[in-house]
Design a protein around this motif. Structure first.
Motif, PDB file in Angstrom:
ATOM      1  N   TYR A 137      94.517  16.939   3.420  1.00 42.22           N
ATOM      2  CA  TYR A 137      94.134  15.611   2.944  1.00 42.22           C
ATOM      3  C   TYR A 137      92.683  15.566   2.482  1.00 42.22           C
ATOM      4  CZ  TYR A 137      91.558  14.734   7.298  1.00 42.22           C
ATOM      5  OH  TYR A 137      90.659  14.802   8.338  1.00 42.22           O
ATOM      6  N   ARG A 138      92.435  14.573   1.623  1.00 41.21           N
ATOM      7  CA  ARG A 138      91.075  14.306   1.166  1.00 41.21           C
ATOM      8  C   ARG A 138      90.886  12.799   1.040  1.00 41.21           C
ATOM      9  NH1 ARG A 138      89.429  17.457  -3.966  1.00 41.21           N
ATOM     10  NH2 ARG A 138      89.132  19.074  -2.380  1.00 41.21           N
ATOM     11  N   ILE A 139      89.735  12.301   1.482  1.00 45.44           N
ATOM     12  CA  ILE A 139      89.377  10.897   1.328  1.00 45.44           C
ATOM     13  C   ILE A 139      88.659  10.733  -0.008  1.00 45.44           C
ATOM     14  CG2 ILE A 139      88.128   8.953   2.312  1.00 45.44           C
ATOM     15  CD1 ILE A 139      90.441   9.959   4.042  1.00 45.44           C
ATOM     16  N   GLU A 140      89.095   9.761  -0.804  1.00 47.37           N
ATOM     17  CA  GLU A 140      88.523   9.553  -2.127  1.00 47.37           C
ATOM     18  C   GLU A 140      88.186   8.074  -2.325  1.00 47.37           C
ATOM     19  OE1 GLU A 140      91.100  11.171  -5.126  1.00 47.37           O
ATOM     20  OE2 GLU A 140      91.591  12.935  -3.913  1.00 47.37           O
ATOM     21  N   GLY A 141      87.383   7.785  -3.342  1.00 47.29           N
ATOM     22  CA  GLY A 141      87.044   6.411  -3.681  1.00 47.29           C
ATOM     23  C   GLY A 141      85.926   5.869  -2.819  1.00 47.29           C
ATOM     24  N   MET A 142      85.988   4.591  -2.494  1.00 48.67           N
ATOM     25  CA  MET A 142      84.933   3.930  -1.720  1.00 48.67           C
ATOM     26  C   MET A 142      84.901   4.445  -0.296  1.00 48.67           C
ATOM     27  SD  MET A 142      85.347   0.039  -3.125  1.00 48.67           S
ATOM     28  CE  MET A 142      84.985  -0.328  -4.861  1.00 48.67           C
ATOM     29  N   ASP A 143      83.708   4.695   0.213  1.00 50.55           N
ATOM     30  CA  ASP A 143      83.601   5.284   1.551  1.00 50.55           C
ATOM     31  C   ASP A 143      82.713   4.477   2.490  1.00 50.55           C
ATOM     32  OD1 ASP A 143      81.121   5.753   0.490  1.00 50.55           O
ATOM     33  OD2 ASP A 143      81.156   7.928   0.748  1.00 50.55           O
ATOM     34  N   TYR A 144      82.517   3.170   2.185  1.00 53.89           N
ATOM     35  CA  TYR A 144      81.598   2.392   3.020  1.00 53.89           C
ATOM     36  C   TYR A 144      82.253   1.886   4.300  1.00 53.89           C
ATOM     37  CZ  TYR A 144      83.918  -1.667   0.883  1.00 53.89           C
ATOM     38  OH  TYR A 144      84.844  -2.576   0.450  1.00 53.89           O
ATOM     39  N   ASP A 145      83.572   1.776   4.324  1.00 51.10           N
ATOM     40  CA  ASP A 145      84.247   1.263   5.520  1.00 51.10           C
ATOM     41  C   ASP A 145      84.655   2.435   6.406  1.00 51.10           C
ATOM     42  OD1 ASP A 145      85.783  -0.033   7.419  1.00 51.10           O
ATOM     43  OD2 ASP A 145      86.648  -1.439   5.972  1.00 51.10           O
ATOM     44  N   LYS A 146      83.707   2.908   7.194  1.00 52.80           N
ATOM     45  CA  LYS A 146      83.947   4.110   8.010  1.00 52.80           C
ATOM     46  C   LYS A 146      85.060   3.881   9.039  1.00 52.80           C
ATOM     47  CE  LYS A 146      80.501   6.122   5.914  1.00 52.80           C
ATOM     48  NZ  LYS A 146      80.759   7.102   4.850  1.00 52.80           N
ATOM     49  N   ALA A 147      85.121   2.671   9.581  1.00 56.98           N
ATOM     50  CA  ALA A 147      86.148   2.397  10.591  1.00 56.98           C
ATOM     51  C   ALA A 147      87.544   2.497   9.984  1.00 56.98           C
ATOM     52  CB  ALA A 147      85.929   1.017  11.194  1.00 56.98           C
ATOM     53  N   ARG A 148      87.713   1.971   8.748  1.00 58.52           N
ATOM     54  CA  ARG A 148      89.027   2.027   8.114  1.00 58.52           C
ATOM     55  C   ARG A 148      89.391   3.464   7.734  1.00 58.52           C
ATOM     56  NH1 ARG A 148      92.503  -1.759   8.909  1.00 58.52           N
ATOM     57  NH2 ARG A 148      91.253  -3.450   8.058  1.00 58.52           N
ATOM     58  N   ILE A 149      88.406   4.250   7.320  1.00 57.23           N
ATOM     59  CA  ILE A 149      88.657   5.661   7.019  1.00 57.23           C
ATOM     60  C   ILE A 149      89.122   6.385   8.277  1.00 57.23           C
ATOM     61  CG2 ILE A 149      87.560   7.837   6.375  1.00 57.23           C
ATOM     62  CD1 ILE A 149      85.781   6.217   4.461  1.00 57.23           C
ATOM     63  N   ALA A 150      88.416   6.145   9.385  1.00 56.39           N
ATOM     64  CA  ALA A 150      88.795   6.785  10.638  1.00 56.39           C
ATOM     65  C   ALA A 150      90.197   6.355  11.072  1.00 56.39           C
ATOM     66  CB  ALA A 150      87.773   6.447  11.720  1.00 56.39           C
ATOM     67  N   GLU A 151      90.514   5.070  10.882  1.00 56.17           N
ATOM     68  CA  GLU A 151      91.840   4.562  11.229  1.00 56.17           C
ATOM     69  C   GLU A 151      92.927   5.256  10.403  1.00 56.17           C
ATOM     70  OE1 GLU A 151      94.241   0.278  11.196  1.00 56.17           O
ATOM     71  OE2 GLU A 151      92.288   0.479  10.221  1.00 56.17           O
ATOM     72  N   SER A 152      92.652   5.476   9.126  1.00 55.56           N
ATOM     73  CA  SER A 152      93.635   6.110   8.250  1.00 55.56           C
ATOM     74  C   SER A 152      93.863   7.564   8.635  1.00 55.56           C
ATOM     75  CB  SER A 152      93.167   6.018   6.798  1.00 55.56           C
ATOM     76  OG  SER A 152      92.991   4.674   6.415  1.00 55.56           O
TER      77      SER A 152
END
Length: 444
Positions: free
Chosen positions: A103-118
């Protein structure tokens, strides 16, 4: 690669509140929510007594089995007939990840909590499925999680979406090639629920079993916020090694019958008693027969497989052969391509290379580029037909001129090794070629 082997799907999640508002505006009312040894073993499945079906938070065995058919086999059901929900096909195959998810995280990265949740949700589902998950790093990802903040993320029916999942799959062998989950940080609904719902799609549970108490169902998403017992059991069943990727709908559901009972009993020892699988399998047979009567070659192939192995039908090779002849007699060559492909690679029916080559030739001479490319590969490799580099290159050239990408690749590769006289003869024959129907109209 052969034509018809892969396809892409895009699905979106619209919150219950958004759907409710949309339907209220329209109607002015509160809306309603809407491998061979394994196949031989299925044929020996014993009949079980039918028991009353229950629904809701304590689902019956039949509820989960039908839900698995909808979700994992992407089956399209008539809701008026049995009350189950949306899907896309009557002739699905098991589709899932057969290797690691990178996997790779792409796009906006300001919501760290939502990224971690995903990422946590991805790892959680992978853990249930037994799939390895790892960051893609500098390599190519096959699972992209893309964050956006927009008013314009839409579902396929035009509603505003909190999440959208796209995926690419091999429609014959059931392998997921890649998935993309787009998460809308600007959505006012429950994005957490949306993430779990869409990730289940990305893991191969692609349909919406609306009668099942499931986060996959839009009929229950007003009060289901996380995986239910049914969701966990369906995911475990899908990734059980006894159910291989690419298995057709009927044998897959027949195998899932026992596996679902095993998984649900381990998860919930107090689950209702097991019910009979026969009504579900008979519904699938009815679906396949209806599709076959409508000229669906995949349905004919799946029925032929059922007769071949005796899956809910008596083992009958004559009936299998009759179904193949029925498919071969169709005049719509786009449909007949599926028969040729199945015969070439032994999908659902026994491999028959000479017959596959004959069907490809019929379509090639009529001007169908996919047939020309596949006939070219059989001529090049001498499979089911005597090898002929000149004719192979001729068909690749004709199809490439019609912008068939794989034929152009095959033409280029063969031209690198073919002698000059072979190339010249192939080009001359390609220049002189006319489709069979056109030649017949023009006369000698």
């Amino acid at each position: 690669m052969m034509r018809g082997a892969a396809g892409s799907i895009r699905r979106g999640f619209m919150s219950g509140k958004a759907r409710e508002d949309k339907k209220n505006r329209r109607a002015g009312r509160w809306p309603g929510r809407a491998p061979l040894a394994g196949l031989a073993a299925i044929a020996a499945m014993a009949a079980l007594p039918a028991l009353a079906q229950t629904t809701g938070r304590n689902p019956s065995h039949e509820d989960i089995l039908r839900g698995f058919d909808i979700a994992a086999l992407y089956a399209d059901k008539d809701q008026g007939r049995i009350g189950y929900g949306s899907g896309a096909t009557l002739t699905g195959v098991v589709t899932k990840w057969t290797g690691p998810v990178r996997y790779r995280i792409e796009g906006m990265d300001y919501d760290k909590a939502r990224i971690a949740e995903s990422i946590a949700a991805l790892n959680r589902l992978a853990g249930i499925a037994g799939v390895t998950v790892e960051p893609a790093g500098t390599g190519n990802p096959n699972f992209s999680i893309i964050f956006v903040n927009t008013e314009d993320l839409r579902t396929s029916n035009g509603g505003r979406a909190g999440c959208i999942t796209s995926w690419n799959e091999d429609k014959w062998y059931g392998r997921l090639h890649w998935a993309k989950l787009t998460i809308n940080l600007g959505h006012r609904g429950d994005i957490g629920r949306c993430i779990v719902h869409e990730m289940l799609h990305a893991f191969g549970l692609r349909g919406h079993p609306h009668r099942l108490h499931s986060i996959l169902s839009y009929s229950t998403d007003r009060f289901v916020f996380d995986l239910t017992e049914a969701d966990t059991v369906m995911l475990q069943t899908l990734y059980d090694k006894r159910i291989p990727a690419g298995l057709a709908r009927l044998p897959a559901v027949a195998l899932a019958d026992g596996i679902i009972e095993e998984k649900r009993r381990a998860l919930n020892p107090a689950a209702p008693p097991k019910s009979a699988a026969e009504p579900v399998l008979d519904d699938i047979l009815a679906d396949l027969r209806k599709a076959a009567d409508d000229g669906n070659v995949r349905a004919m192939l799946h029925l032929a497989e059922a007769y071949r192995f005796g899956i809910r039908l008596p083992k009958d090779m004559a009936q299998m052969a009759a179904l193949l002849d029925r498919a071969d007699a169709l005049t719509d060559m786009d449909r007949v391509f599926d028969l040729a492909y199945a015969l070439q690679f032994g999908r659902h029916v026994p491999k028959d290379l000479p017959r596959a080559a004959a069907i490809y030739r019929r379509g090639a001479e009529a001007g169908f580029t996919a047939f020309q490319n596949n006939l070219g590969t059989m001529l090049r490799d001498g499979t089911g037909i005597p090898p002929d580099q000149t004719e192979a290159l001729m068909w690749f050239t004709i199809a490439a001129r019609a912008r068939h990408a794989m034929a152009e690749s095959n033409r280029s590769k063969l031209s690198e090794t073919a002698p000059g006289e072979v190339q010249a003869a192939a080009i001359a024959r390609a220049d002189a070629w006319k489709p069979a129907a056109t030649a017949a109209k023009q006369g000698p």
